[in-house]
Write an enzyme that holds these catalytic residues in place. Structure first.
Site, PDB file in Angstrom:
ATOM      1  N   ASP A  58      11.230  24.394  -0.415  1.00  0.00           N
ATOM      2  CA  ASP A  58      12.134  23.802  -1.415  1.00  0.00           C
ATOM      3  C   ASP A  58      13.610  23.797  -1.019  1.00  0.00           C
ATOM      4  O   ASP A  58      14.423  23.266  -1.760  1.00  0.00           O
ATOM      5  CB  ASP A  58      12.020  24.590  -2.728  1.00  0.00           C
ATOM      6  CG  ASP A  58      10.594  24.871  -3.108  1.00  0.00           C
ATOM      7  OD1 ASP A  58       9.794  23.923  -3.086  1.00  0.00           O
ATOM      8  OD2 ASP A  58      10.268  26.039  -3.400  1.00  0.00           O
ATOM      9  N   HIS A  64      -6.148  -7.666  12.832  1.00  0.00           N
ATOM     10  CA  HIS A  64      -4.928  -6.854  12.809  1.00  0.00           C
ATOM     11  C   HIS A  64      -4.521  -6.535  14.241  1.00  0.00           C
ATOM     12  O   HIS A  64      -5.358  -6.149  15.049  1.00  0.00           O
ATOM     13  CB  HIS A  64      -5.209  -5.567  12.022  1.00  0.00           C
ATOM     14  CG  HIS A  64      -3.979  -4.783  11.659  1.00  0.00           C
ATOM     15  ND1 HIS A  64      -2.840  -5.359  11.151  1.00  0.00           N
ATOM     16  CD2 HIS A  64      -3.720  -3.455  11.739  1.00  0.00           C
ATOM     17  CE1 HIS A  64      -1.930  -4.420  10.919  1.00  0.00           C
ATOM     18  NE2 HIS A  64      -2.439  -3.263  11.275  1.00  0.00           N
ATOM     19  N   CYS A 123      12.462  25.196   4.515  1.00  0.00           N
ATOM     20  CA  CYS A 123      11.473  25.877   3.669  1.00  0.00           C
ATOM     21  C   CYS A 123      10.770  24.858   2.770  1.00  0.00           C
ATOM     22  O   CYS A 123      11.009  23.662   2.875  1.00  0.00           O
ATOM     23  CB  CYS A 123      12.158  26.919   2.789  1.00  0.00           C
ATOM     24  SG  CYS A 123      13.185  28.065   3.707  1.00  0.00           S
ATOM     25  N   LYS A 126       0.847  -1.205   0.000  1.00  0.00           N
ATOM     26  CA  LYS A 126       0.000   0.000   0.000  1.00  0.00           C
ATOM     27  C   LYS A 126       0.880   1.252   0.000  1.00  0.00           C
ATOM     28  O   LYS A 126       2.082   1.174   0.278  1.00  0.00           O
ATOM     29  CB  LYS A 126      -0.912  -0.020   1.237  1.00  0.00           C
ATOM     30  CG  LYS A 126      -0.164  -0.033   2.574  1.00  0.00           C
ATOM     31  CD  LYS A 126      -1.087  -0.386   3.734  1.00  0.00           C
ATOM     32  CE  LYS A 126      -0.306  -0.425   5.034  1.00  0.00           C
ATOM     33  NZ  LYS A 126      -1.116  -0.982   6.142  1.00  0.00           N
ATOM     34  N   TYR A 147      13.307  31.806   6.840  1.00  0.00           N
ATOM     35  CA  TYR A 147      12.079  32.466   7.312  1.00  0.00           C
ATOM     36  C   TYR A 147      12.043  32.610   8.830  1.00  0.00           C
ATOM     37  O   TYR A 147      12.451  31.701   9.555  1.00  0.00           O
ATOM     38  CB  TYR A 147      10.855  31.649   6.888  1.00  0.00           C
ATOM     39  CG  TYR A 147      10.583  31.652   5.408  1.00  0.00           C
ATOM     40  CD1 TYR A 147      10.345  32.846   4.731  1.00  0.00           C
ATOM     41  CD2 TYR A 147      10.542  30.467   4.695  1.00  0.00           C
ATOM     42  CE1 TYR A 147      10.069  32.845   3.371  1.00  0.00           C
ATOM     43  CE2 TYR A 147      10.276  30.451   3.335  1.00  0.00           C
ATOM     44  CZ  TYR A 147      10.043  31.649   2.676  1.00  0.00           C
ATOM     45  OH  TYR A 147       9.780  31.639   1.335  1.00  0.00           O
ATOM     46  N   ARG A 201       1.148 -11.043   6.628  1.00  0.00           N
ATOM     47  CA  ARG A 201       1.021  -9.776   5.884  1.00  0.00           C
ATOM     48  C   ARG A 201       2.136  -8.807   6.257  1.00  0.00           C
ATOM     49  O   ARG A 201       1.902  -7.763   6.855  1.00  0.00           O
ATOM     50  CB  ARG A 201      -0.324  -9.094   6.202  1.00  0.00           C
ATOM     51  CG  ARG A 201      -1.575  -9.914   5.964  1.00  0.00           C
ATOM     52  CD  ARG A 201      -2.822  -9.034   6.105  1.00  0.00           C
ATOM     53  NE  ARG A 201      -2.873  -8.321   7.383  1.00  0.00           N
ATOM     54  CZ  ARG A 201      -3.458  -8.761   8.492  1.00  0.00           C
ATOM     55  NH1 ARG A 201      -4.062  -9.931   8.497  1.00  0.00           N
ATOM     56  NH2 ARG A 201      -3.447  -8.040   9.580  1.00  0.00           N
ATOM     57  N   ARG A 222     -10.616  -0.393  14.898  1.00  0.00           N
ATOM     58  CA  ARG A 222     -10.669   0.359  13.643  1.00  0.00           C
ATOM     59  C   ARG A 222     -11.771  -0.261  12.796  1.00  0.00           C
ATOM     60  O   ARG A 222     -12.937  -0.081  13.089  1.00  0.00           O
ATOM     61  CB  ARG A 222      -9.292   0.275  12.988  1.00  0.00           C
ATOM     62  CG  ARG A 222      -8.876   1.457  12.186  1.00  0.00           C
ATOM     63  CD  ARG A 222      -7.385   1.429  11.836  1.00  0.00           C
ATOM     64  NE  ARG A 222      -6.945   0.226  11.129  1.00  0.00           N
ATOM     65  CZ  ARG A 222      -5.723   0.019  10.668  1.00  0.00           C
ATOM     66  NH1 ARG A 222      -4.793   0.938  10.837  1.00  0.00           N
ATOM     67  NH2 ARG A 222      -5.394  -1.085  10.045  1.00  0.00           N
TER      68      ARG A 222
HETATM   69  C1  LIG Z   1      -0.378  -1.885   6.874  1.00  0.00           C
HETATM   70  C2  LIG Z   1      -0.938  -3.193   7.292  1.00  0.00           C
HETATM   71  C3  LIG Z   1      -0.102  -4.314   7.450  1.00  0.00           C
HETATM   72  C4  LIG Z   1       1.404  -4.245   7.366  1.00  0.00           C
HETATM   73  O1  LIG Z   1       1.894  -3.676   8.569  1.00  0.00           O
HETATM   74  P1  LIG Z   1       3.487  -3.653   8.864  1.00  0.00           P
HETATM   75  O2  LIG Z   1       3.581  -3.223  10.290  1.00  0.00           O
HETATM   76  O3  LIG Z   1       4.063  -2.656   7.921  1.00  0.00           O
HETATM   77  O4  LIG Z   1       3.973  -5.019   8.620  1.00  0.00           O
HETATM   78  C5  LIG Z   1      -0.703  -5.528   7.709  1.00  0.00           C
HETATM   79  N1  LIG Z   1      -2.047  -5.631   7.848  1.00  0.00           N
HETATM   80  C6  LIG Z   1      -2.870  -4.565   7.755  1.00  0.00           C
HETATM   81  C7  LIG Z   1      -4.337  -4.750   7.941  1.00  0.00           C
HETATM   82  C8  LIG Z   1      -2.348  -3.305   7.484  1.00  0.00           C
HETATM   83  O5  LIG Z   1      -3.158  -2.254   7.390  1.00  0.00           O
END
Ligand SMILES: *Cc1c(COP(=O)(O)O)cnc(C)c1O
Length: 399
Positions: A324, A172, A322, A40, A275, A231, A138
């Site tokens: 840039d 998760h 800044c 992602k 700045y 994952r 979540r």
């Molecule tokens: C982003 C994400 C991951 C990966 O997490 P890491 O800590 O980068 O390994 C796995 N599962 C879900 C649902 C996520 O949103």
């Protein structure tokens, strides 16, 4: 100096490091456990156009993204393997999901019903992974108590809906990186709650081919939780999920942020920089301007705070960063001149500024740092010690 890319500000991406990290992770998986590579956010800022095809070639079985545009981007890159959208997709896109064989996370009954309605109306079937909220708070069917039956009953009924094909189930972890869970007991509880849902659904004859819960931290720390698939995200890119997991695996950071010096000048006592005039020279100093700023993802929080490395030596940032440009103090670093390469984070031939140390100075974590490297910064890819390509988001032609 001959460059095959614009030597202004660039991110060097080491594809050999990615390959190495993939193999380190693969070695830790049980035989048969699949790897869903999390790519992602443009592969955590590393450039999904190069990263996903490489992980595909290396043998990652599946990919995870956050939304349907990222999923379609992978299909456009000729990734044929299963893709799971971890986040929300408007239900009217059921047909697009089905046509491109993209799996969708289903996280509550209402969403399941809407997705089913659209799929059935369009005569298609959408593959779904059911998400359980075991403590992340979540997305997901809420299951925070072993006694609860709500989630089980709801999942039982959505599994009967037309137009949805049951493919996976996942949860998760909120603190598998040990932040707020020193002994790992919260993660273990989340795992137990997840297994409870799976077991009780199984008693009703509802089973899933793909049960998965391990992010990077859990992949490294809890091999017993691998189930059918893991994952990993951040560790593929060679970074640690948290400081508590330093050196638990031989990972190689894939990204280095580099720039050059645009101008060197001498400042006299009383001269101010940038700045707001937040820095004033107290004595004679030599200052260098660098063509990088917050529009490149170089955060303003580094103003008068961070440092860069020039030939391995620290040059402190003076005054405000800044949009840039940024100014650093190079007093005491000999022979600094226009065009010299400098290191913002990562490694070059002369030194290392770990992305974790840099992120701490910015008040954030490595995850955010790499994601925020701006789309104005080209990604330059290296493989087998040679340049293997580049990705320019702004102007994609040779200068
Ligand atoms: C982003 C994400 C991951 C990966 O997490 P890491 O800590 O980068 O390994 C796995 N599962 C879900 C649902 C996520 O949103």
């Amino acid at each position: 100096m001959n460059y095959t890319f614009l030597p202004r500000t660039w991110a060097r991406i080491d594809l050999d490091a990615l390959t190495h990290n993939y193999q380190v992770i693969r070695k830790r998986l049980h035989p048969g456990t699949r790897m869903m590579a999390v790519v992602k956010a443009d592969a955590y800022g590393h450039g999904v156009k190069y990263v996903a095809p490489l992980l595909d070639r290396l043998g990652a079985e599946q990919f995870a993204v956050s939304n349907i545009e990222e999923a379609m981007q992978l299909r456009a890159l000729s990734i044929k393997k299963p893709i799971l959208i971890l986040g929300y997709t408007p239900p009217y896109l059921a047909k697009t999901l089905a046509q491109h064989e993209i799996s969708q996370t289903v996280f509550d009954s209402e969403y399941a019903a809407a997705l089913s309605r659209h799929a059935a109306a369009d005569g298609v079937t959408v593959r779904m992974h059911i998400k359980i909220d075991t403590g992340m708070g979540r997305l997901g069917f809420i299951h925070h108590d072993l006694q609860d039956c709500d989630a089980i009953e709801q999942i039982r009924s959505i599994c009967k809906l037309p137009g949805l094909a049951r493919e996976g189930i996942f949860t998760h972890f909120a603190s598998s990186d040990l932040d707020g869970d020193q002994d790992g007991s919260f993660t273990r509880r989340q795992f137990d709650l997840f297994c409870d849902v799976i077991d009780r659904l199984k008693q009703d004859g509802i089973t899933f081919c793909l049960r998965h819960c391990c992010n990077s931290a859990a992949t490294l720390r809890n091999p017993e939780m691998q189930l059918d698939m893991v994952r990993p995200g951040i560790i593929l890119y060679g970074m640690e999920p948290s400081s508590a997991l330093r050196n638990v695996a031989d990972l190689r950071p894939a990204m280095t942020l580099q720039s050059v010096i645009s101008m060197v000048k001498d400042l006299h006592p009383g001269d101010s920089v940038s700045y707001g005039r937040t820095y004033t020279a107290q004595h004679e100093i030599r200052a260098a301007t660098i063509p990088i700023g917050y529009a490149d993802g170089y955060p303003r929080s580094l103003s008068n705070n961070g440092y860069i490395l020039i030939r391995g030596q620290k040059a402190p940032i003076i005054g405000r960063v800044c949009m840039d440009q940024t100014v650093v103090d190079v007093t005491g670093i000999p022979k600094v001149k226009e065009g010299d390469e400098v290191l913002l984070f990562g490694s070059d031939a002369n030194g290392t500024l770990p992305v974790e140390e840099y992120s701490a100075l910015c008040g954030t974590v490595n995850y955010e740092t790499v994601c925020l490297v701006g789309k104005r910064v080209p990604r330059i890819y290296y493989e087998n010690g040679r340049q293997a390509g580049q990705l320019n988001y702004v102007y994609n032609a040779r200068l």
